[in-house]
Design an enzyme around this catalytic site. Structure first.
Site, PDB file in Angstrom:
ATOM      1  N   GLY A  45       0.827  -1.202   0.000  1.00 46.16           N
ATOM      2  CA  GLY A  45       0.000   0.000   0.000  1.00 46.16           C
ATOM      3  C   GLY A  45       0.857   1.246   0.000  1.00 46.16           C
ATOM      4  O   GLY A  45       2.070   1.190   0.238  1.00 46.16           O
ATOM      5  N   SER A  46       0.187   2.368  -0.186  1.00 46.05           N
ATOM      6  CA  SER A  46       0.925   3.615  -0.409  1.00 46.05           C
ATOM      7  C   SER A  46       1.483   4.210   0.878  1.00 46.05           C
ATOM      8  O   SER A  46       2.290   5.125   0.822  1.00 46.05           O
ATOM      9  CB  SER A  46       0.004   4.629  -1.069  1.00 46.05           C
ATOM     10  N   CYS A  47       1.057   3.702   2.047  1.00 44.43           N
ATOM     11  CA  CYS A  47       1.392   4.440   3.275  1.00 44.43           C
ATOM     12  C   CYS A  47       2.459   3.818   4.176  1.00 44.43           C
ATOM     13  O   CYS A  47       3.382   4.523   4.596  1.00 44.43           O
ATOM     14  CB  CYS A  47       0.126   4.669   4.085  1.00 44.43           C
ATOM     15  N   PHE A  48       2.306   2.527   4.527  1.00 45.10           N
ATOM     16  CA  PHE A  48       3.160   1.983   5.595  1.00 45.10           C
ATOM     17  C   PHE A  48       4.649   2.167   5.304  1.00 45.10           C
ATOM     18  O   PHE A  48       5.397   2.695   6.128  1.00 45.10           O
ATOM     19  CB  PHE A  48       2.862   0.504   5.841  1.00 45.10           C
TER      20      PHE A  48
ATOM     21  N   ASP B 274       5.610   5.931   5.034  1.00 45.25           N
ATOM     22  CA  ASP B 274       5.544   6.650   6.306  1.00 45.25           C
ATOM     23  C   ASP B 274       6.627   6.169   7.278  1.00 45.25           C
ATOM     24  O   ASP B 274       7.202   6.958   8.024  1.00 45.25           O
ATOM     25  CB  ASP B 274       4.145   6.518   6.925  1.00 45.25           C
TER      26      ASP B 274
END
Ligand SMILES: NC(=O)c1ccc[n+]([C@@H]2O[C@H](COP(=O)([O-])OP(=O)(O)OC[C@H]3O[C@@H](n4cnc5c(N)ncnc54)[C@H](O)[C@@H]3O)[C@@H](O)[C@H]2O)c1
Length: 445
Positions: free
Chosen positions: A273-276, A279
């Site tokens: 996914g784009s976040c973990f 971030d």
């Protein structure tokens, strides 16, 4: 007399901006969605979501028809609204640090659009930004371009987003919390009021804090979730070396302890996914720059990266050499009910399979168009799971789509050349596949 409801605008119509804008419009707020990508705006204006998200298409059509949602590529239209949410992307730079180009540009365009506005306007940073960004980066750009200072005429808050792709609409209607960070009480009160109207007075737990704490809450949340995944994958990899031990039973039992909890304890091929990943990299980089090495989060990332090799090793255990083997990959999106393949574990697994000389044929119910852009001609794409399995020497189940859950052992056996299956998502009961060569992440054998 009823108080006038605020009109809201969103700059950036990606997963967060478009889903949130559509839900705000569905709640009856006059909403303007703005994106610099003209093709995207035209597609949305025609009622077609640019990505797969359950419930979005229907809601988008309704809100456009009712003229509650208006989409445009003209940032000056923010002037007609009272509150603007910044929902642009905050990707990683090559060194892992956060790239603030989009948020800075959006703040610049927004500031200049507000220069001649004489009514109060509230700016809300919803994008995930590293602690300090709202105050040190967004605020000066906004003040310079608008010619106003934060206070009586211009408000500013940080309001991180916690929606999950695949359930984004539902999450936006009923979030588990609202986090509002601001140093200016008027700004915080305006945003709280907006959410009070949105939730008809029944606010979810709402945390009012400083911008820096609000920004940190988002990173702390994603770092915890990613670490929980790498934790259970570590336990799974140990279980795999223990005959008769199944990580599913272990996870179920430990999850009954309320200090641990049952969610996010599913062993698998690693998070995507784009976040973990982005971030965690931003947090590690930020922390290092402040003189602290967050060893735990570096390990979280290492375990995750390594997990793809563990999945490939399972197929090697079944087949030996992978050179010239036909491997079916079921699932490309980073999780079910989305077409998002950003940082998907499938991409890491496919890369390793190809390096070992395997011929990969993949199927996904939604993500093939995105995967074709990334993987081009390097693999074969199938129209359905059965054609993907046809003649395969091994199948790796990479995404937990319901469509794959319904497949039975005989569906695999009748199509495949060799009855080898690697369940990287723990979709199946091993008992149902005992007539096949069945291996799964975290299943001791
Ligand atoms: N995707 C998620 O599940 C999720 C969840 C919570 C938080 N977030 C955070 O929310 C933010 C947005 O994420 P996303 O996945 O929606 O991003 P995205 O990449 O899908 O979309 C960003 C959009 O912003 C547009 N854009 C960029 N610059 C612009 C500008 N100056 N003016 C107008 N539009 C502009 C782009 O064209 C694009 O459509 C990120 O900070 C992300 O970390 C994402």
């Amino acid at each position: 007399m009823r108080k006038k409801t605020a009109a809201v605008s969103f700059i950036g119509l990606g997963y967060v901006g478009l889903c949130t804008a559509t839900v705000f419009a569905a709640k009856g707020l006059k909403t303007v969605g703005i994106d610099i990508d003209k093709d995207k705006v035209n597609q949305i204006a025609a009622g077609k979501p640019p990505f797969h998200e359950p419930g979005l298409a229907r809601l988008l059509k309704t809100t456009l028809r009712q003229r509650r949602l208006h989409v445009t590529n003209d940032t000056t239209e923010v002037e007609k609204t009272d509150i603007t949410f910044l929902t642009v992307g905050t990707p990683s730079k090559p060194d892992g640090s956060i790239d603030l180009t989009y948020i800075t540009n959006a703040a610049r365009d927004l500031g200049s659009a507000l220069r001649n506005k004489d009514k109060y306007h509230l700016v809300v940073v919803k994008s995930t930004v590293i602690p300090g960004t709202t105050t040190s980066t967004v605020k000066p750009v906004l003040e310079r371009e608008s010619g106003k200072t934060i206070g009586p005429d211009l408000g500013m808050c940080t309001n991180p987003e916690f929606l999950k792709e695949g359930t984004a609409i539902q999450d936006t209607f009923s979030p588990d919390k609202i986090v509002i960070g601001s140093n200016d009480p008027k700004s915080a009160n305006r945003l709280k009021l907006l959410y009070q109207r949105f939730h008809r007075g029944k606010l979810p737990p709402t945390i009012l804090t400083t911008p820096e704490t609000a920004e940190m809450i988002k990173y702390a949340s994603n770092a915890f979730l990613a670490t929980k995944v790498s934790y259970i994958n570590t336990i799974a990899n140990i279980c795999q070396t223990l005959p008769g031990v199944n990580v599913e039973t272990v996870a179920h039992a430990i999850g009954l302890d309320p200090r641990i909890g049952p969610l996010f304890l599913k062993a698998g091929p690693g998070y995507g996914g784009s976040c973990f990943h982005k971030d965690l990299q931003a947090l590690i980089n930020y922390s290092n720059n402040n003189g602290y090495e967050p060893a735990l989060f570096r390990a979280t990332e290492e375990v995750n990266e390594e997990q793809a090799s563990r999945v490939v090793a399972l197929s090697e255990k079944l087949l030996g050499q992978l050179d010239h083997r036909r491997i079916a990959v079921l699932g490309l999106s980073f999780k079910k009910d989305t077409d998002d393949i950003r940082e998907a574990a499938s991409v890491r697994v496919i890369d390793r399979l190809r390096k070992k000389g395997a011929h990969v044929v993949a199927y996904d119910p939604a993500a093939v168009p995105n995967a074709k852009k990334l993987l081009a001609n390097s693999i074969e794409f199938a129209e359905d799971p059965y054609s993907a399995l046809k003649g395969a020497d091994c199948c790796i189940v990479m995404t937990e789509w319901d469509e794959f859950r319904k497949l039975k052992a005989k569906d695999y056996q009748t199509q495949m050349r060799l009855p080898n299956i690697v369940d990287a998502r723990r979709l199946y009961d091993p008992e149902d596949f005992k007539d096949m060569n069945f291996l799964a992440v975290g299943l001791g054998s």
